[in-house]
Scaffold this motif. Structure first.
Motif, PDB file in Angstrom:
ATOM      1  N   ARG A 284     -13.051  63.915 -57.286  1.00 17.63           N
ATOM      2  CA  ARG A 284     -13.161  64.108 -55.847  1.00 17.63           C
ATOM      3  C   ARG A 284     -11.858  63.794 -55.124  1.00 17.63           C
ATOM      4  NH1 ARG A 284     -16.388  60.021 -52.021  1.00 17.63           N
ATOM      5  NH2 ARG A 284     -14.381  58.990 -52.330  1.00 17.63           N
ATOM      6  N   ASN A 368     -19.844  68.349 -57.191  1.00 16.07           N
ATOM      7  CA  ASN A 368     -18.697  67.945 -56.383  1.00 16.07           C
ATOM      8  C   ASN A 368     -18.374  68.974 -55.302  1.00 16.07           C
ATOM      9  OD1 ASN A 368     -16.099  66.066 -56.270  1.00 16.07           O
ATOM     10  ND2 ASN A 368     -15.389  68.154 -56.065  1.00 16.07           N
ATOM     11  N   ASN A 369     -18.668  70.236 -55.579  1.00 18.98           N
ATOM     12  CA  ASN A 369     -18.160  71.325 -54.741  1.00 18.98           C
ATOM     13  C   ASN A 369     -19.177  71.932 -53.783  1.00 18.98           C
ATOM     14  OD1 ASN A 369     -15.843  70.953 -56.245  1.00 18.98           O
ATOM     15  ND2 ASN A 369     -16.096  72.802 -57.469  1.00 18.98           N
ATOM     16  N   LYS A 412     -16.906  70.198 -51.272  1.00 18.49           N
ATOM     17  CA  LYS A 412     -15.577  69.885 -51.801  1.00 18.49           C
ATOM     18  C   LYS A 412     -14.643  69.353 -50.723  1.00 18.49           C
ATOM     19  CE  LYS A 412     -12.396  72.172 -55.045  1.00 18.49           C
ATOM     20  NZ  LYS A 412     -12.159  73.465 -55.751  1.00 18.49           N
ATOM     21  N   GLU A 416     -16.994  62.325 -47.574  1.00 20.41           N
ATOM     22  CA  GLU A 416     -18.208  61.513 -47.543  1.00 20.41           C
ATOM     23  C   GLU A 416     -18.204  60.598 -46.312  1.00 20.41           C
ATOM     24  OE1 GLU A 416     -20.903  58.952 -50.712  1.00 20.41           O
ATOM     25  OE2 GLU A 416     -18.804  59.402 -51.159  1.00 20.41           O
TER      26      GLU A 416
END
Length: 578
Positions: A284, A368-369, A412, A416
């Motif tokens: 990330r 992740n994306n 992505k 966060e």
């Protein structure tokens, strides 16, 4: 500002920025002789070459190049998006200042608020002036002179390459034109034109430093020169560019070998240049970080500092999470490219794919994306939040210009905690990256497979195409490519291209890759989304076609050159179909 002739873009557009700076009156404290005799002012002039670099994250853009391809679907209703997807490109005069497709500078100035092509012409002229005036510099060391020239040669290559990938071959542009210049120049093919870029990059490599001091972060280096050189060589060797150069639409093996030689140089010296793949546990961090403005995987990027909240809100965050438009939605085509954790595509009967649980046990990069229905994302105090794109779910009920048109969001580039509850907007570095190290492995795998097949070690590097792909897969926990897909270069070609689409998704490559492969007319025929209907704990998944999503035909492989400008140069030809 109106162009007088096509090639006069270099003069007219260049004068817009460079000459205004140089022509300031003495009472403003700046004259041309002072600019180019003093190192600090010379460097300031040279540094504007970085300002011309594009930034697709800029909130004013409201689109990404993936939304011209099958990678994403955009919910904005801007002219540039509509015209590109309808196949018209910038056939309308009013599109002259549109970001991706225009050719005239925006009144807002250089950089991400003006078209790539217009920026490119201005940057080329600025680079030419910087190179030509270097003998005027009086108070610089040889190292400083080399650094100035190295950056100018690199940037001239980059910006010329941006024009070539859109318009095809161009006349020579290695001099700052004057009103006395004969602009009735012949148009060259792509390969001939791109050779100019390679010559510039060879010069840049000799002149640029291996590394810069930390306070100069973001400047190009020897590693940047090699990374761009191998990328351009791969493009030169690709089917579309070979067809443009009078050959059949197939790969040129000699050019592929040249690309592999450059890639081998970069692989062998990457450590010295400070270039390395990040560990999969920190995957990330490649794309955004709260603490580091750059990382070892970046080869060439635009250093933007901490990313503004507006940039992220408009591109990626829906209003339900405190964002604005969330313009970019991954298509089902993109989602289907992510293999199962077994290492097999979901179309393979042995993969373990469960249509009733389509998001389970997928490639770790998927998580992740991409944000999908039911994905945990964001906290409201102690309460875990989940994405709701099912019919009548929270994100599904947003207005059409504020929700995903595909049923998915981009994770992505959604840092966060950037939501209305945690309020961690504007706290992350997230530069626009043009070349990163993983791409070089993918570039190499493509070249090596075409020349030597999947499993033979390329003498230029000592590794095979399969090994290069497995390096990229293994670092995120994916197994080696299954042997059933490495039996021939044709079979492995599909997996290389799939791997590239997965690893580099949303990074500005898909549109240009599928064009240079000459597969876009097939790739973009059908774009799909997901429609999820829930009944208690049960859910059904349908994947309807997005109607009238793309109209890509043979002529769309190259952008049209403004007709009024082509007609003023008797030696200059329009692109086919326009």
């Amino acid at each position: 500002m109106k162009m007088k002739k096509l090639i006069i873009l270099l003069l007219g557009l260049g004068l817009f920025s460079c000459e205004r700076f140089l022509d300031r009156s003495p009472d403003q404290g700046v004259t041309e002789s002072e600019v180019f005799t003093n190192y600090e002012s010379y460097r300031a002039f040279n540094d504007q070459l970085y300002a011309y670099l594009d930034d697709y994250f800029d909130w004013r853009r409201r689109f990404d190049s993936g939304s011209f391809s099958d990678e994403t679907e955009n919910n904005s209703n801007w002219t540039v998006q509509n015209d590109m997807n309808a196949g018209g490109f910038y056939s309308k005069p009013g599109n002259a200042q549109q970001h991706e497709i225009g050719w005239e500078m925006s009144s807002h100035g250089i950089g991400s608020r003006s078209p790539v092509i217009a920026n490119g012409f201005q940057a080329i002229r600025a680079a030419n002036i910087s190179i030509e005036r270097i003998e005027l510099l009086e108070d610089a060391t040889q190292q400083q002179i080399d650094e100035l020239l190295g950056q100018a040669y690199f940037m001239r290559a980059w910006h010329y390459f941006q024009i070539l990938t859109r318009w095809g071959g161009m006349p020579e542009m290695s001099a700052s034109f004057t009103p006395d210049t004969d602009f009735n120049l012949p148009r060259r093919n792509f390969v001939e034109s791109a050779e100019d870029c390679l010559n510039d990059l060879d010069m840049a490599f000799e002149l640029l430093p291996i590394k810069w001091e930390l306070n100069q972060l973001g400047r190009v280096t020897k590693g940047s020169a090699l990374g761009l050189k191998e990328m351009i060589q791969l493009y030169m060797a690709s089917p579309l560019m070979q067809q443009h150069s009078g050959n059949s639409a197939t790969y040129n093996h000699e050019l592929l070998k040249a690309a592999m030689k450059t890639q081998g140089d970069l692989f062998r010296n990457a450590g010295e240049y400070g270039i390395a793949l990040l560990n999969g546990n920190n995957y990330r961090d490649i794309f955004y970080s709260e603490f580091e403005p750059a990382n070892s995987e970046y080869i060439f990027w635009r250093h933007t500092g901490v990313r503004s909240a507006q940039d992220v809100k408009n591109h990626f965050i829906p209003q339900s999470y405190g964002g604005a438009n969330a313009t970019t939605g991954p298509t089902q085509n993109t989602v289907d490219r992510y293999e199962m954790i077994t290492g097999l595509p979901i179309s393979d009967p042995d993969s373990g794919y469960d249509p009733s649980n389509p998001y389970e046990n997928r490639d770790p990069r998927f998580y992740n994306n991409v944000l999908y229905d039911g994905a945990p994302w964001g906290m409201n105090g102690e309460t875990q939040l989940y994405i709701e794109t099912y019919t009548d779910g929270r994100e599904d009920k947003l207005p059409i210009n504020q929700r995903s048109l595909t049923g998915y969001f981009v994770k992505k580039y959604w840092p966060e905690g950037s939501n209305r509850w945690e309020n961690r907007y504007g706290m992350h570095y997230m530069p626009w990256v043009f070349i990163r190290y993983a791409q070089v492995y993918l570039d190499f795998a493509e070249a090596a497979n075409e020349v030597y097949g999947p499993t033979a070690a390329a003498p230029e590097t000592g590794i095979s195409a399969v090994q290069a792909i497995n390096i990229i897969r293994n670092r995120v926990g994916m197994p080696d490519v299954n042997a059933k897909y490495t039996s021939s270069k044709e079979a492995f070609r599909d997996r290389i291209r799939n791997e590239r689409a997965v690893e580099l998704c949303f990074e500005g490559h898909r549109w240009f890759d599928s064009r240079r492969w000459k597969t876009a007319d097939q790739d973009y025929k059908t774009l799909r989304k997901v429609v999820i209907t829930k009944n208690g704990d049960d859910a059904t998944y349908e994947y309807p076609e997005i109607p009238n999503a793309r109209n890509f035909t043979e002529r769309n492989y190259w952008y049209p050159i403004p007709l009024e400008e082509v007609s003023k140069n008797e030696n200059f030809t329009q692109n086919p179909g326009w």
